[in-house]
Design an enzyme around this catalytic site. Structure first.
Site, PDB file in Angstrom:
ATOM      1  CG  ASP A  37      -8.081 -10.594 -11.174  1.00 29.93           C
ATOM      2  OD1 ASP A  37      -7.952 -11.784 -10.841  1.00 29.93           O
ATOM      3  OD2 ASP A  37      -7.339 -10.029 -12.001  1.00 29.93           O
ATOM      4  N   GLY A  38     -12.113  -9.294  -9.207  1.00 24.40           N
ATOM      5  CA  GLY A  38     -12.943  -8.480  -8.325  1.00 24.40           C
ATOM      6  C   GLY A  38     -13.389  -9.264  -7.108  1.00 24.40           C
ATOM      7  CD  GLU A  79      -5.599   0.624  -7.588  1.00 26.68           C
ATOM      8  OE1 GLU A  79      -6.848   0.595  -7.480  1.00 26.68           O
ATOM      9  OE2 GLU A  79      -4.940  -0.250  -8.185  1.00 26.68           O
ATOM     10  CG  ASP A 115      -6.916  13.954 -15.310  1.00 31.01           C
ATOM     11  OD1 ASP A 115      -7.034  15.193 -15.308  1.00 31.01           O
ATOM     12  OD2 ASP A 115      -7.210  13.241 -16.294  1.00 31.01           O
ATOM     13  CB  ALA A 166      -0.651  -7.537  -5.055  1.00 32.04           C
ATOM     14  CB  ALA A 191      -4.677  -3.472 -11.120  1.00 29.57           C
ATOM     15  CE1 TYR A 192      -6.528   4.227 -13.792  1.00 26.47           C
ATOM     16  CE2 TYR A 192      -6.576   4.844 -11.471  1.00 26.47           C
ATOM     17  CZ  TYR A 192      -6.717   5.180 -12.811  1.00 26.47           C
ATOM     18  OH  TYR A 192      -7.036   6.469 -13.155  1.00 26.47           O
ATOM     19  CG  ASN A 193       1.146   1.139 -11.183  1.00 28.40           C
ATOM     20  OD1 ASN A 193       1.521   2.264 -10.913  1.00 28.40           O
ATOM     21  ND2 ASN A 193       1.981   0.188 -11.614  1.00 28.40           N
ATOM     22  CB  SER A 203      -4.480   1.189 -16.975  1.00 28.72           C
ATOM     23  OG  SER A 203      -4.926  -0.146 -17.077  1.00 28.72           O
TER      24      SER A 203
END
Length: 259
Positions: free
Chosen positions: A48-49, A119, A148, A156, A160-162, A164
């Site tokens: 994905d990267g 994001e 934080d 899309a 991902a981070y969302n 998590s």
């Protein structure tokens, strides 16, 4: 929507892993390897990267991008095979995505403009939590968030981070953005918001010198920001290709049911 024509001129892009480099050698020997400027389609070999990197580099080209998994995380990739690649490309379905545009102003007044496919995130830079004010379409919606950080995620990028950060998974064709806090302290129970993808999100940093904050659009960072504006950039449309039955929409749906 199914692509109406075969893709004869393929440009391969590969990650640094031995698996990706070996796939590049194998596929180039079978199908040739055109310069991206002359190609009908770009095929990314990696994880994905690499797919995000390829999307960023070719954001305005209009060329479709098809990924094959030769890396670690392959949520955005199709299964790898050397066989019948042109037939797979011709049968693939299109997913059109729009990036986010981040306009961040730092404490010196410099403006940093970057695009994000997954994001835009704001993070505290020190041990002290960030104090943030949130406006949507020029209307204050939260006078103070102590956390934080916070992010604005696309469909899309919602897995991902969302995800998590306990944010919602969005169907790929949903006309929505996810506004998700990162480790919120106050309001303690606030889980974020779903916004129309026409919304203009403005995040102001309170006490920007005492509590410095960085803004990151995928991998592009601006530090010591004072104000960050985020919106969906409809002037840019990127085409991702997926094998039938393995579309990004289907993958996101599967993720919501845990498989």
């Amino acid at each position: 929507m199914t692509s109406p024509r075969p893709y004869d001129r393929i440009a391969f892009v590969a990650g640094a892993s031995p698996e990706a480099q070996q796939a590049l050698v194998e596929l180039a020997a079978i199908y040739g390897n055109y310069d991206p400027a002359d190609a009908d389609v770009l095929v990314a070999l990696g994880g994905d990267g690499l797919m995000l990197q390829t999307l960023h580099r070719n954001m305005r080209s209009g060329k479709p991008i098809y990924g094959m998994h030769r890396g670690t995380v392959g949520f955005l990739m199709n299964e790898y095979s050397r066989d019948d690649l042109q037939a797979r490309l011709a049968a693939a379905t299109d997913t059109v995505i729009h990036p986010l545009l981040m306009r961040a102003t730092d404490i010196r007044g410099a403006v940093h403009i970057h695009h994000a496919i997954n994001e835009v995130s704001l993070f505290r830079q020190t041990h002290q939590a960030a104090r943030l004010r949130i406006l949507i379409d020029e209307r204050e919606r939260m006078a103070e968030l102590i956390a934080d950080g916070i992010m604005v995620a696309t469909p899309a990028g919602s897995t991902a981070y969302n995800l998590s950060a306990q944010g919602p998974i969005l169907p790929i064709n949903a006309a929505l953005l996810a506004l998700t806090p990162i480790s919120p302290f106050r309001p303690r129970r606030w889980r974020g918001a779903l916004l129309p993808n026409t919304a203009v999100v403005v995040i102001e940093v309170l006490e920007d010198e005492k509590r410095p904050v960085a803004a990151v659009a995928d991998h592009d960072e601006a530090r010591n920001v004072r104000r960050v504006e985020v919106l969906s950039d409809k002037t840019i449309s990127m085409r991702m290709l997926f094998d039938p039955g393995h579309s990004l929409e289907e993958r996101i749906l599967r993720e919501q049911f845990g498989y």
